[in-house]
Design an enzyme around this catalytic site. Structure first.
Site, PDB file in Angstrom:
ATOM      1  N   ALA A 251       0.762  -1.323   0.006  1.00 14.56           N
ATOM      2  CA  ALA A 251      -0.056   0.003  -0.109  1.00 14.56           C
ATOM      3  C   ALA A 251       1.005   1.219   0.054  1.00 14.56           C
ATOM      4  CB  ALA A 251      -0.989  -0.027   1.040  1.00 14.56           C
ATOM      5  N   PRO A 252       0.307   2.240  -0.552  1.00 13.28           N
ATOM      6  CA  PRO A 252      -0.804   2.369  -1.329  1.00 13.28           C
ATOM      7  C   PRO A 252      -0.971   2.223  -2.790  1.00 13.28           C
ATOM      8  CG  PRO A 252       0.373   4.309  -1.589  1.00 13.28           C
ATOM      9  CD  PRO A 252       1.064   3.598  -0.380  1.00 13.28           C
ATOM     10  N   LYS A 255       3.556   0.731  -6.826  1.00  8.23           N
ATOM     11  CA  LYS A 255       4.507  -0.449  -7.298  1.00  8.23           C
ATOM     12  C   LYS A 255       3.537  -1.638  -7.873  1.00  8.23           C
ATOM     13  CE  LYS A 255       8.326   1.129  -4.694  1.00  8.23           C
ATOM     14  NZ  LYS A 255       7.684   2.345  -3.951  1.00  8.23           N
ATOM     15  N   CYS A 365      13.014   3.828   0.918  1.00 10.83           N
ATOM     16  CA  CYS A 365      13.389   5.506   0.631  1.00 10.83           C
ATOM     17  C   CYS A 365      14.082   6.059   1.705  1.00 10.83           C
ATOM     18  CB  CYS A 365      11.843   6.172   0.335  1.00 10.83           C
ATOM     19  SG  CYS A 365      10.612   5.815   1.818  1.00 10.83           S
TER      20      CYS A 365
END
Length: 432
Positions: A251-252, A255, A365
């Site tokens: 989520a969301p 990908k 990230c």
């Protein structure tokens, strides 16, 4: 019936005051309680009926977080005794200075809306400090934000002073908006219609602040918002004709949609039922399909094996500081260490579902080596039957280098002339 305080009645008539109160609540949530800015937004702006007022409160808070160190230096230069870092007077001065020096709000409006925020407090002090700084023409650097000292020390040690300088420049203002297209063949068409430019097939970079839902192609599901960096992990799994892909911590859904659009038969797994509802909405809007599983990766049981696994693991999110400057002020070394332990556990679980001929992409990230390079080094030590599947330059957008170890490390300063990108670590793994 209780009496109405005359000062409260007068304050209620001051245009824009409630937006500033909301900004004060937002900053308190981030800096005092460690709440993510976006998570605090709904509660902090409750009662603001106009979207413009909510957006203004958000903008004030975001710019304060981008410039916090420099704002505090200005405040300290104009006070005989330093204010406590969590003092309400300091917080109000930060809000006032950002409006005057960054958002270019007229001085009379700044003063009229900041003094009521310290009702019952040191109004005279706030008025004096603000007046002193504005009269002497105080300024903030145009081309850089200010990183908290612990973050600057970590990143300077890990990546060097050039990257540290680039991070400060990237922090100065919000980044452009990237979108990922469902059909890469439509790239040029959307560049033309939306006035953007492309840095990779299926990618368009937008440079204005238009409302996303109103743009051509959004409602019809032809694209979704996704930073170029965030799109790379799925890109590195390539296209398929019905191969089985597992998207962990999905989520969301950016990908998941990429994988589905590339021909994979996707199983998307995430622990958050609320966030998975958003993924389902995104799939419906884009007319893409995936099997949805709400479960904990650490507990999920399946006999299935997958040709491709994407683990975009929970992380500190320090790489997305351009969009979410609050992470710089919330994340502590102990948080990074805790998340690194979780990532190790998730990687080990993910490997158990990989076919012998399959590929596993691990991504975070994050700009913290503990969540990237160090994580993969220790994983390979635990699993000598696994190796890096080297990512090559021809798989990456121009200006993004492939590391000599075969992984990708995205840092501040890369493709800065084109608007930059978020910080990321990506490694592709396979069995020997």
């Amino acid at each position: 019936m209780s009496e109405i305080d005359p000062s409260e009645s007068a304050n209620a008539q001051i245009a824009g005051l409630n937006s500033r109160r909301a900004a004060l609540r937002l900053l308190d949530a981030v800096l005092r309680t460690g709440t993510p800015l976006e998570a605090a937004l709904s509660t902090a702006t409750k009662g603001l009926e106009r979207s413009e007022d909510r957006a203004f409160a958000h903008a004030i808070a975001g710019h304060v977080l981008r410039r916090l160190g420099d704002l505090d230096q200005l405040i300290d230069s104009a006070t005989a005794q330093p204010l406590a870092m969590d003092a309400k007077a300091r917080m109000v001065l930060r809000i006032a200075l950002v409006q005057a020096l960054v958002l270019k709000t007229p001085a009379h409006a700044v003063i009229a809306t900041c003094l009521p925020l310290v009702e019952g407090g040191p109004k005279r002090l706030v008025h004096g400090v603000l007046g002193t700084l504005l009269r002497k023409g105080a300024t903030l650097p145009d081309d850089r934000g200010s990183l908290p000292e612990p973050v600057a020390m970590r990143w300077g040690s890990a990546w060097g002073m050039n990257v540290l300088s680039a991070a400060k420049q990237a922090l100065a203002s919000p980044p452009p908006t990237d979108i990922t297209l469902r059909d890469a063949a439509a790239t040029q068409g959307f560049c033309d219609s939306l006035g953007g430019n492309s840095l990779a097939p299926g990618h368009v970079r937008l440079h204005d602040n238009a409302a996303i839902p109103a743009l051509e192609g959004f409602a019809s599901g032809e694209w979704w918002v996704q930073d170029l960096a965030a799109s790379l992990p799925a890109r590195l799994l390539g296209n398929s004709r019905g191969g089985d892909a597992l998207d962990l911590c999905a989520a969301p859904g950016g990908k998941t949609m990429q994988l589905a659009a590339s021909g994979w038969k996707v199983t998307a797994l995430d622990l958050s039922e609320k966030r998975m509802r958003r993924l389902l909405e995104n799939l419906e809007r884009t007319s893409l399909d995936a099997e949805i599983v709400v479960d904990d990766v650490r507990k999920w049981q399946t006999d299935a094996q997958f040709d491709a696994i994407l683990l975009d693991a929970p992380c500190s999110a320090t790489g997305i500081f351009r969009r979410h400057p609050d992470v710089l002020h919330r994340v502590r070394p102990k948080d990074i260490a805790t998340l690194a332990e979780l990532q190790s556990e998730l990687l080990d679980r993910a490997l158990g579902w990989l076919k012998p001929s399959g590929k596993l992409v691990y991504a975070t990230c994050s700009l913290e080596p503990a969540e990237g390079e160090q994580q993969i080094e220790t994983f390979l030590e635990r699993h000598p039957d696994v190796m890096i599947d080297p990512i090559t330059a021809d798989e990456l957008p121009a200006g993004i280098p492939a590391n000599d170890r075969g992984w990708v490390r995205l840092l501040p300063g890369m493709i800065a002339e084109q608007g930059g990108l978020d910080g990321f670590f990506i490694a592709r793994l396979k069995y020997r």
